[in-house]
Write a protein that holds these residues in place. Sequence first.
Motif: not given
Lengths: 460, 460
Positions: B133-136, B140-144, B100-105, B121-125
């Motif tokens: 933001f990631f638009a879709p 819920a807090n669906a996984s990417i 569940d890591r953010v590898v790179a922004v 949702k965690d990603l958008n935070l």
Amino acid sequence: MISYNPVTDELLGRLAAVVGEAAVSTAEAERQARAKDMSHHAAHLSEAVVWPQTAEQVAAILRLAHEAGVPVTPWGAGSSLEGNPIPLHGGLLLAMERMDRVVAVHPADFQVTVQPGLGYKDLNLRLAPDGLFFAPDPGANASIGGMLANNAAGSRTVKYGATKDNVLAMQVALADGRLIRVGSRSVKQSAGYDLLHLFVGSEGTLGVITEATLKLVPRPAVMSAVVATFPAVAAAIEAVVAIRGTGLDVAALEFVGAETAAVATREAGVDWGERPTVLMEIHAAHSASAELDLALVQQICRELGATGFRATMDPTERQALWHVRHHLFEMLLRAFPGTHWIVLDIAVPISSYPELVAAAESALAAEAMFGSLIGHAGDGNLHVAVAYSDDDGLRRAERINEAVVSQAIALGGTSTGEHGVGIGKRQFMVAEHATAVDVMREIKQTLDPRGILNPGKVLP
Amino acid sequence: MISYNPVTDELLGRLAAVVGEAAVSTAEAERQARAKDMSHHAAHLSEAVVWPQTAEQVAAILRLAHEAGVPVTPWGAGSSLEGNPIPLHGGLLLAMERMDRVVAVHPADFQVTVQPGLGYKDLNLRLAPDGLFFAPDPGANASIGGMLANNAAGSRTVKYGATKDNVLAMQVALADGRLIRVGSRSVKQSAGYDLLHLFVGSEGTLGVITEATLKLVPRPAVMSAVVATFPAVAAAIEAVVAIRGTGLDVAALEFVGAETAAVATREAGVDWGERPTVLMEIHAAHSASAELDLALVQQICRELGATGFRATMDPTERQALWHVRHHLFEMLLRAFPGTHWIVLDIAVPISSYPELVAAAESALAAEAMFGSLIGHAGDGNLHVAVAYSDDDGLRRAERINEAVVSQAIALGGTSTGEHGVGIGKRQFMVAEHATAVDVMREIKQTLDPRGILNPGKVLP
């Protein structure tokens, strides 16, 4: 290595039974007229040209060719730039030009269904009364089928996407003569594997597109245009990124290199000087909001040191500006008479665009060649038109291509943003995709086990 | 019919050697927790749960399962609605939550690279400080990874596209343990077959996504919201089409059926009455242009007979409105205590939306069942939440599903706009895709010859 059989009189007879005598030709003139696209690649003659008029005829032709082990190369308008429809292994040239009907317009759905031989400019003329247009604009009068096969794009991709983003459904003839439908007229679709996008961009090597339903866009009420010149490429691209960062949905964000700006200044009387230049188009639903957009763009360009800035909402002035942009290549031809050209097509993540431009400039300098840099900067796509006049020049141009493509891939980009792989980019496929190329080969083998469809393209 | 082998102690030992002892479990509680998603489909237990932490581990797990002939079902957040990650044939449950890591922004490229177990949702935070933001937004807090696998969408698809439109590149583990990269960080790409979109929406049946680079969107400077109520569905949809026809790039165009509007009016104190209601969100780069947009929308709604119209640029009021929209289902649960629900998901070309709504209403009436109609009207997507309380009710709800899906397909639409095929839509695949399903099967056979990946899903 697959070996192919020649086109026999027996096969020609069977083809004539499918499409009619008048729609099969072995005449040299017909074959010569479809032996070479607009690229620098060498011409190759097919053995016969066939003009299908229906999807069922396309499927029947493929079935016959599949059984006979004869190559089939689909041909749209011949406006491609990477040798995509050159019949490298002879066989049948499948000329799609007689399949050029608009099958149905669905104005309330913002959709149109067309046959693949129709030119996109012709389509847009037909759609104008409905206030709609098909957004991808690769130039020339590329056929819809060719645009789909190469995933062509153009200036307005930054807002409207490439061809792949503007197609909803297709009918496709497979190598063995099956005729399938992929996608849906629903813009949202999650029902099974996305075969639609597997065929889009496959350059006629997995199937032949026989019909397509395309997304349309309402013709914007207001179109404005902007030209800004910058002291350096980095500042120009910073402006492009900053403008995208505002959320303004700019319809075109085009880059013109300093040398090419100088040619335009000399040949077309524009005031770009010899500076990196950014051209923009902004679409809006009302003129007051267009004015606000332009003010915001101006502020950003000024802050990033633009040396020149001009914005216009006047249609004539805007058209004149885009006329210059679309005729830059002709100006180059006039400025460098008697030369040939290779048009490079690479794309990178936008933040690497200045580095890509620098790589192109230094590769040109290393070979002491002239190259014109023109790009769709908004989506990181750069073209370099390299002039050459003899075989040695061609070799040097190819070295430049190699250097620039390698750099694009190293920057996380691609060997081709919109021209497709065709002949010239096959050598980079492994560098770009590594072992994913094996999966592409497995899919090709599954869908076209005898390798009859456009052989010698895409896969290395 | 493929037959599978059980998970043996030997296999568990090999898995533990790959991921560590603590990342393999046969505990019933762990298997129970991942036996059922949020759909109406029955739970099934896997034989063991495995938690990979790296792409290489995922590949190694698949290689072991492939050799052992054991099924592998990937599991994201379990928020899907069509049984997509239910381990129907037992085997291994591949729980992606520790990846569940953010590898790179890449802010200047409007991109982020993430692992698949991250919630959107965690990603958008995480992205909020970058103004991106990631638009879709499927809820819920669906996984990417789950969003990519199901091609999830949501309210903002009409402007920003579905998940498939917001992904550029992925790393994918294949059934036989190969690890490949597909796509490119370049937003424009024409280099070979579009394997990216072949894996997106394949619901874990062709490969397991181990990393993805997503497109991001600048957070708009101004967001406004609109609610309009109409005397009839047809007028509401006419307004939706007319608004899209202006070229206004509306970010959400949501439909709420009369009965559901009545529930919201009663439960949330809104003033929608018992009328077909359209909710909109409009994003703009400056407030003056948002005001112009709202005036245009108001004019269109009035001309088409809107009985109520309210527009706001106030963030609190806008959020309150969307809070009501996003909690409609909870209000239904309160209004119909003790019931179960099936959520239908169909989509059609937008001009057929009124006909689809009518078909849903008449199918409900024929079975004398309550159904709540809520849809993403801007892209022709309709949900019908059908309440049932016993086995007979479930059978009737399934008949309604069948009737509505058949009608959607007959109208040129799809059996699923955004929930995926999973278990429940397999029966409609041939009706929707005809012989193209054979091609899907051939591709499945090529990429997963032992059929270990998420068996029992997508293909009939």
